[in-house]
Design a protein around this motif. Structure first.
Motif, PDB file in Angstrom:
ATOM      1  N   PHE A 156       0.831  -1.191   0.000  1.00  7.34           N
ATOM      2  CA  PHE A 156       0.000   0.000   0.000  1.00  7.34           C
ATOM      3  C   PHE A 156       0.875   1.254   0.000  1.00  7.34           C
ATOM      4  CE2 PHE A 156      -2.786   3.090   2.054  1.00  7.34           C
ATOM      5  CZ  PHE A 156      -3.975   2.850   1.406  1.00  7.34           C
ATOM      6  N   MET A 160       1.530   4.183  -2.912  1.00  9.95           N
ATOM      7  CA  MET A 160       1.385   5.627  -2.718  1.00  9.95           C
ATOM      8  C   MET A 160       2.657   6.360  -3.103  1.00  9.95           C
ATOM      9  SD  MET A 160      -1.613   6.401  -1.982  1.00  9.95           S
ATOM     10  CE  MET A 160      -1.242   8.029  -2.525  1.00  9.95           C
ATOM     11  N   LEU A 163       3.143   6.470  -6.810  1.00  7.18           N
ATOM     12  CA  LEU A 163       2.319   7.512  -7.434  1.00  7.18           C
ATOM     13  C   LEU A 163       2.957   8.884  -7.228  1.00  7.18           C
ATOM     14  CD1 LEU A 163      -1.465   6.803  -6.706  1.00  7.18           C
ATOM     15  CD2 LEU A 163      -0.372   7.069  -8.920  1.00  7.18           C
ATOM     16  N   LEU A 164       3.424   9.099  -6.016  1.00  2.00           N
ATOM     17  CA  LEU A 164       3.998  10.400  -5.690  1.00  2.00           C
ATOM     18  C   LEU A 164       5.227  10.679  -6.560  1.00  2.00           C
ATOM     19  CD1 LEU A 164       3.707  12.763  -3.713  1.00  2.00           C
ATOM     20  CD2 LEU A 164       5.322  11.614  -2.222  1.00  2.00           C
ATOM     21  N   TYR A 167       4.411   9.497 -10.804  1.00  2.00           N
ATOM     22  CA  TYR A 167       3.283  10.201 -11.428  1.00  2.00           C
ATOM     23  C   TYR A 167       3.356  11.700 -11.126  1.00  2.00           C
ATOM     24  CZ  TYR A 167      -1.487  12.041 -11.677  1.00  2.00           C
ATOM     25  OH  TYR A 167      -2.590  12.831 -11.911  1.00  2.00           O
ATOM     26  N   ALA A 176      -4.066   7.367 -11.099  1.00  2.15           N
ATOM     27  CA  ALA A 176      -4.987   6.293 -10.751  1.00  2.15           C
ATOM     28  C   ALA A 176      -5.956   6.008 -11.904  1.00  2.15           C
ATOM     29  CB  ALA A 176      -5.753   6.675  -9.497  1.00  2.15           C
ATOM     30  N   VAL A 293      -5.414   1.502  -4.022  1.00  4.89           N
ATOM     31  CA  VAL A 293      -4.569   2.693  -4.179  1.00  4.89           C
ATOM     32  C   VAL A 293      -4.729   3.290  -5.572  1.00  4.89           C
ATOM     33  CG1 VAL A 293      -2.205   3.560  -4.182  1.00  4.89           C
ATOM     34  CG2 VAL A 293      -2.874   1.816  -2.562  1.00  4.89           C
TER      35      VAL A 293
ATOM     36  N   MET B 244     -13.021   6.829  -6.623  1.00  3.19           N
ATOM     37  CA  MET B 244     -11.680   6.847  -6.044  1.00  3.19           C
ATOM     38  C   MET B 244     -11.807   6.829  -4.526  1.00  3.19           C
ATOM     39  SD  MET B 244      -9.630   9.412  -8.537  1.00  3.19           S
ATOM     40  CE  MET B 244      -8.081   8.916  -7.826  1.00  3.19           C
ATOM     41  N   GLU B 246      -9.071   6.476  -2.392  1.00  2.47           N
ATOM     42  CA  GLU B 246      -7.884   6.948  -1.705  1.00  2.47           C
ATOM     43  C   GLU B 246      -7.766   8.456  -1.777  1.00  2.47           C
ATOM     44  OE1 GLU B 246      -5.504   6.120   0.382  1.00  2.47           O
ATOM     45  OE2 GLU B 246      -7.020   4.540   0.504  1.00  2.47           O
ATOM     46  N   LEU B 252      -3.303  13.953  -5.384  1.00  8.37           N
ATOM     47  CA  LEU B 252      -2.277  14.019  -6.422  1.00  8.37           C
ATOM     48  C   LEU B 252      -2.910  14.338  -7.765  1.00  8.37           C
ATOM     49  CD1 LEU B 252      -0.010  10.949  -5.574  1.00  8.37           C
ATOM     50  CD2 LEU B 252       0.453  13.367  -5.155  1.00  8.37           C
ATOM     51  N   MET B 253      -4.056  13.719  -8.035  1.00 10.58           N
ATOM     52  CA  MET B 253      -4.659  13.878  -9.365  1.00 10.58           C
ATOM     53  C   MET B 253      -5.270  15.253  -9.563  1.00 10.58           C
ATOM     54  SD  MET B 253      -5.916  10.082 -10.318  1.00 10.58           S
ATOM     55  CE  MET B 253      -6.043  10.449 -12.038  1.00 10.58           C
TER      56      MET B 253
END
Lengths: 346, 536
Positions: A156, A160, A163-164, A167, A176, A293, B244, B246, B252-253
Motif C-alpha cells: 500500500f 502511494m 504515485l507520488l 506520477y 490512478a 490505491v 476513487m 484513496e 495528487l490527481m
C-alpha cells in the motif's frame, strides 16, 4: 496408450476423475464456510440498501426481499439450487447478476496480474539464477536484499510512494485508474482487456494511455511476486548446482552460462512453473490493496466493496472463483509435474 | 567469464524493465468535467430507492424536479420543470404549472401525469426515499387521490395532514425523490411488478440536462449532454464521475489537473491543498449535526440528573477547536445554524465539578460503567476519545465500541445502546422542522411503534409537550408566530436535558480546480452541473 490403460488404477482418466471430485468437495467446503462466516458477520446488508433513516416498513420489506427471514439452511439450499443452474444470484452492489459483474471486472485484474507476472517472473527468475550462481557474493546479497525488501515493504505504501514519485513528481506514468479519465469509455468493450480493445479499435492514444496507467501498479505488484519467485529460483538452483552432473559439466569445460542455463535451469523448470502459476493465481485473486490505491476497477475492488456491504451473493461468487482458480492452477501444475517427471506418478 | 554472464543476465532484466513506455499524463479536456469521488455508497440511481447525498448529486443532473433551491439563498425557491406554483389560502393545496415543451430523453413529452405517476411509484415501492413523504401523510393508498394531474401541465398536491406547505416544496427541491420519471419508458422495463426498479438501478428515464451513458458500480459513471434540453444546453459535453477511495490519490490527481473536482477528500489532504493557487476549496454547510446520544432505556441515563451531568462532561471547546476544523462548526442547538428561529448556543461547557455534584445527587457519587458506540472513522472516533476522557474525570467509565455504520446505527435503530457519538438530523430543507423531526420528535415511544427513522425514538426520549409544540409550530401560518414557537421548542428541549446533545454542525469540503467556473456546491447536494464550464 489406449483407452483401457486410462482406466487402470493409476490411469489418467481415473486420476483426473479423482482430482475433479476433490475439486468439487473443496469448493463445496469453501462455500459452506463462506456462507456461515457471511451470515454471522456483523454487517446488515438491509441497512446498506435502505439507508439509516429509513422507517421500519421499508426495512422489513427489503429484509424479506433478500430472503433473510428464512432459516439459514434454507437460504443455503436456495443458493445451492440456483448455483447448480449456473446462477450466482444478483449483487446488491450493482443490482445485476454476479456472473455478469465478475465477467466485467475480472479482465481488469487479468490485465494487471498478467503484466505483473511478466515483470515478476521476467526479473525474478534471472535474478534468482544469478544469486544462486554467485552464492555468498555481492550479487547474491543484492538479490536477497531486493527480495527481502519486496517481501517486507507494505504494498500500500509502495503504491502511494510510486504515485507520488513517478506520477506526481517525474510525470512518467499515468495516475490512478486504467486510463486517462478523458478517454473513459471511448473504446468498445470487446474483451475487457483495455490494451487489446484499444488496439483492435485502432485507438492508439487510448492504448498508450492505458499502457501508461498499467506500468506502475503492475511493476509494484510484480516486484512483490518477484521477491517470492527469485527466492524460490535461488533455492531450486542451489539444490541443482550441488549435483554431480553439474560438476561433470564444469569439468568438461562448458561455459558457466551454459552450465547454468542449459543444464541446471532446465531441471528446475517444472518446479518453477508451479511457483509462477501459484504467484499468478494470488495476483489474480485480486491485488486488493494495489487496486484500492490505484482506483483499479478490478476483481479486488469488487470483492472488498461487496464485503463491506455484506453483499453475500457477490462475495460467494468471488470466493468460488478464487477457489476455482487456485484449485485449477494446482491441478494443472500437478499434471505437468507428472508429465515431465513420471516419478511423481504415485 | 563470470562477469560476462552476469552482464548478460542483467541486460535481460533491464530490457524487460525498460520495455515499458513513458509519457506524460494529459490535462482534462475543455469540454469534459471530471469528478473524483468515493462511490462506495452509490448503490442505485433509482430516485425512489437511492440513499445518500452522492446519489442525489447525480440524480439532479439526469432528472428534472418541479422546483429547485437557490444554492446561495436556501429559502429562495427557483422554478424547475414547474414555471410557477401557488399555495391555497388554507395551506392544504399546492398547485404547480409546468413549463411547456419539456421532453424526456426518450423524446416523450413531460407531463403532469408523469409527475403524479412518479410519486405514486415512490410510495408503492416503499423504498428508502418514501420515508419523508410518508411522514407528510402520503401513503400508497392515498397518493393517487392526493397528488393528481388536472391537465397535462397542471399538478395538484393536496396535503393529507396538516403541515407547512413550504416544507413540502423544499422537499421537492432537495430530496431528489421528487424527480420526474418518464412513465412510458420505465414501464417498458418493468419486471415482476417492480415498477422498473431493477432497470432504473443502473439506467435513467429523465429529462435533465445530461443523459446517462453508463454506470458501473464502484468504477465509473459517465453522462453526456442532452442536446434537446428545454432550458439552455449544458456547457460541457461530458461529465465523468470516477470512483476513487484513496484521498491521497485524489489529491495528487487534482493537483496535476487530471481531475477537476474532488469530493470526500480527507481533511489533512484538503488542508495540504489550501496553499495551492490553482485550487479552490468550497466549504459547504450541511444540515446534519454531530452529537453525543444517550439511551433512556439505560437506567442511568433515564435519570435527568445524569443526563445533565453528561452535558457538563463534554469538552465542546476543545473538540471544536482541535478535532472539528474541516468537519464541522461549533453548534449546540437541535435546529441547524443560520435560520432565523435558531437561538444562539446555550453555552454548555466542560464543568467536571458540577457534573460530580449532579452525579452524587443522582446516587452515583463514584460514577458508573457504560459503553460508547462510535464509527471507527475520523472525526467520530476522535470525538469519542475526547468524550471518554472527560466522562472519566467524573467517574463515568465509558468503554468505546467502534464499528461500521451497521454496528453503530443498527444498534441505535434497535434501541440497544448506552451512549453513542454520531451524526444525524435534518436535511437541508431551510426549515426548523427538518432537524427537529429527526432529532427531537418522537410521537410514539413504544417499542412496537418502531419509528426507526426518528432519532428521538431511537434514544427513547419522549416528551408529549415537546411533540405538541413541534406539531403546532409546523402548521402555524403566521411566520412571526411560527418563529416564536420554534424558539419555545428549543427552550423546552434545553430544559429537558435531552438524550441527544449537539456538538457541531457538519461542513463538507469540495476541492475544485480554479479554472472551473460556476460550480456552486449545494448544501443539499443538489449541485447542478448544467452551467459549469472551464476557462483556460
Amino acid at each position: 496408450m489406449n483407452f483401457s490403460d486410462w482406466l487402470q488404477p493409476n490411469g489418467l482418466l481415473r486420476r483426473l476423475t479423482k482430482r475433479l471430485l476433490q475439486v468439487v468437495v473443496t469448493l463445496f467446503g469453501l462455500l459452506i464456510l463462506t456462507f456461515i462466516i457471511g451470515r454471522v458477520m456483523p454487517i446488515d446488508p438491509v441497512l446498506a440498501i435502505v439507508g439509516q433513516d429509513a422507517d421500519q416498513s421499508t426495512y422489513q420489506q427489503v429484509y424479506q426481499q433478500l430472503g433473510l427471514d428464512k432459516p439459514l439452511w434454507t437460504q443455503f439450499f436456495i443458493y445451492l439450487g440456483s448455483l447448480v443452474h449456473g446462477d450466482l444470484g444478483n449483487a446488491l452492489l450493482t443490482g445485476r447478476p454476479v456472473v455478469d459483474d465478475i465477467i466485467r471486472v475480472f479482465p481488469a485484474t487479468i490485465e494487471l496480474a498478467t503484466m505483473a507476472i511478466i515483470v515478476g517472473a521476467g526479473l525474478g527468475v534471472p535474478l534468482g539464477v544469478m544469486a544462486a550462481a554467485r552464492r555468498g557474493k555481492l550479487a547474491d546479497y543484492i538479490v536477497r536484499f531486493i527480495s527481502l525488501a519486496g517481501y517486507s515493504t507494505p504494498i500500500f505504501w509502495v503504491g502511494m510512494m510510486g504515485l507520488l514519485v513517478f506520477y506526481a513528481w517525474l510525470n512518467l506514468v499515468g495516475g490512478a485508474g486504467r486510463v486517462d479519465m478523458a478517454y473513459d469509455g471511448l473504446v468498445d468493450n470487446r474483451t475487457g482487456l483495455l490494451l487489446i480493445d484499444s488496439a483492435l479499435a485502432g485507438e492508439w492514444e487510448v492504448f498508450r494511455s492505458a499502457l501508461n496507467h498499467l506500468v506502475l501498479p503492475a511493476t509494484i505488484l510484480g516486484f512483490h511476486s518477484l521477491a517470492y519467485i527469485s527466492r524460490m529460483t535461488r533455492s531450486f538452483m542451489l539444490a541443482q548446482l550441488s549435483q554431480e552432473y553439474i560438476i561433470t559439466a564444469r569439468v568438461k569445460g562448458l561455459s558457466e552460462f551454459r552450465v547454468l542455463w542449459s543444464h541446471a535451469f532446465r531441471n528446475i523448470l517444472v518446479q518453477l512453473l508451479t511457483v509462477v502459476a501459484l504467484a499468478y493465481g494470488s495476483l489474480l485473486e485480486g491485488a486488493v490493496l494495489i487496486e484500492t490505491v490505484f482506483s483499479w476497477p478490478g476483481f479486488g475492488s469488487y470483492l472488498t466493496g461487496s464485503l463491506l456491504l455484506g453483499d453475500m451473493n457477490a462475495v460467494m461468487g468471488c470466493v468460488l472463483l478464487v477457489g476455482l482458480i487456485f484449485v485449477t492452477l494446482n491441478l494443472i501444475s500437478d499434471m505437468l509435474y507428472q508429465f515431465f517427471d513420471p516419478r511423481t506418478n504415485a | 567469464m563470470k562477469i560476462k554472464w552476469t552482464l548478460r543476465t542483467l541486460c535481460l532484466s533491464l530490457l524487460l524493465a525498460t520495455a515499458l513506455p513513458t509519457t506524460v499524463g494529459a490535462k482534462t479536456p475543455n469540454d469534459q468535467l471530471i469528478v473524483g469521488m468515493n462511490m462506495n455508497n452509490l448503490l442505485s440511481l433509482d430516485p425512489a430507492a437511492m440513499t445518500g447525498n452522492d446519489a442525489v448529486s447525480i440524480i439532479v443532473n439526469l432528472y428534472d424536479s418541479l422546483v429547485e433551491l437557490d444554492p446561495t439563498n436556501l429559502s429562495n425557491v427557483l422554478p424547475g420543470a414547474a414555471k410557477s406554483w401557488e399555495i391555497s389560502e388554507d395551506g392544504k393545496l399546492i398547485t404547480f404549472h409546468l413549463q411547456e415543451g419539456a421532453k424526456f430523453h426518450s423524446g416523450n413529452p413531460l407531463t403532469a401525469e408523469d409527475f403524479a405517476w412518479s410519486m405514486k411509484r415512490l410510495l408503492n415501492l416503499n423504498m428508502a426515499q418514501a420515508t419523508t413523504w410518508k411522514s407528510y401523510g402520503f401513503t400508497a393508498d392515498n397518493v393517487e387521490k392526493m397528488i393528481r394531474a388536472t391537465d397535462p401541465l397542471t399538478i395538484e398536491i393536496e396535503l393529507p395532514k396538516p403541515t407547512d406547505p413550504k416544507l413540502v416544496i423544499y422537499s421537492l427541491a432537495t430530496l431528489g425523490s421528487g424527480s420526474i420519471l418518464d412513465r412510458a419508458t420505465v414501464m417498458q422495463h418493468e419486471k415482476n411488478g417492480d415498477w422498473g426498479n431493477g432497470w432504473l438501478t443502473t439506467n435513467e428515464a429523465g429529462s435533465g440536462p445530461f443523459k446517462l451513458d453508463v454506470w458501473q458500480a464502484k468504477d465509473v459513471l459517465r453522462m453526456s449532454r442532452n442536446d434537446d434540453y428545454w432550458r439552455d444546453d449544458a456547457k460541457v459535453k461530458r461529465v465523468i464521475f470516477r470512483h476513487m477511495t484513496e484521498s491521497q490519490a485524489l489529491r495528487l490527481m487534482i493537483e496535476k489537473g487530471d481531475i477537476d473536482i474532488a469530493t470526500g477528500m480527507s481533511v489533512p489532504d484538503i488542508n495540504a491543498l489550501k496553499s495551492d493557487p490553482q485550487i479552490v476549496i468550497d466549504d459547504v454547510s450541511k444540515g446534519t449535526i454531530y452529537y453525543v446520544a444517550m439511551s433512556l432505556k439505560e437506567p442511568h441515563f433515564a435519570n435527568p440528573k445524569v443526563r445533565e451531568a453528561v452535558r457538563s462532561l463534554i469538552d465542546y471547546d476543545g473538540i471544536n477547536k482541535t478535532i472539528m476544523p474541516g468537519y464541522g462548526l461549533y453548534h449546540q442547538r437541535p435546529i441547524q445554524k443560520g435560520m432565523s428561529a435558531t437561538l444562539p448556543d446555550p453555552g454548555y461547557k466542560l464543568d467536571v465539578a458540577r457534573a460530580k455534584t449532579l452525579l452524587a445527587e443522582a446516587g452515583y457519587p463514584d460514577g458508573f460503567t457504560t459503553t460508547l458506540r462510535v464509527l471507527a472513522d475520523p472525526p467520530f472516533i476522535n470525538i469519542a476519545t475526547s468524550v471518554q476522557s472527560t466522562l472519566a474525570q467524573a467517574g463515568i467509565n465509558a468503554k468505546i465500541m467502534s464499528g461500521t455504520g451497521n454496528q453503530v446505527y443498527g444498534a441505535m435503530r434497535d434501541r440497544q445502546f448506552d451512549m453513542l457519538v454520531g451524526r444525524g438530523g435534518g436535511g437541508v430543507d431551510p426549515h426548523p422542522h427538518s432537524s427537529l423531526r429527526s432529532i427531537a420528535y418522537n410521537p410514539d415511544n413504544s417499542d412496537a411503534a418502531k419509528l426507526t427513522n426518528f432519532q428521538g425514538w431511537r434514544t427513547s426520549f419522549y416528551d408529549q409537550q415537546l411533540n405538541e409544540l413541534i406539531d403546532q409550530a409546523l402548521v402555524e401560518k403566521d411566520q412571526e408566530k411560527q418563529k416564536q414557537m420554534y424558539i419555545e421548542v428549543q427552550n423546552r428541549y434545553d430544559a429537558l436535558y435531552p438524550a441527544i446533545l449537539p456538538i457541531s454542525q457538519m461542513v463538507d469540503s469540495v476541492v475544485v480546480r480554479k479554472d472551473i467556473i460556476d460550480y456552486i456546491p449545494h448544501p443539499s447536494s443538489t449541485t447542478h452541473l448544467r452551467s459549469v464550464y472551464k476557462q483556460r
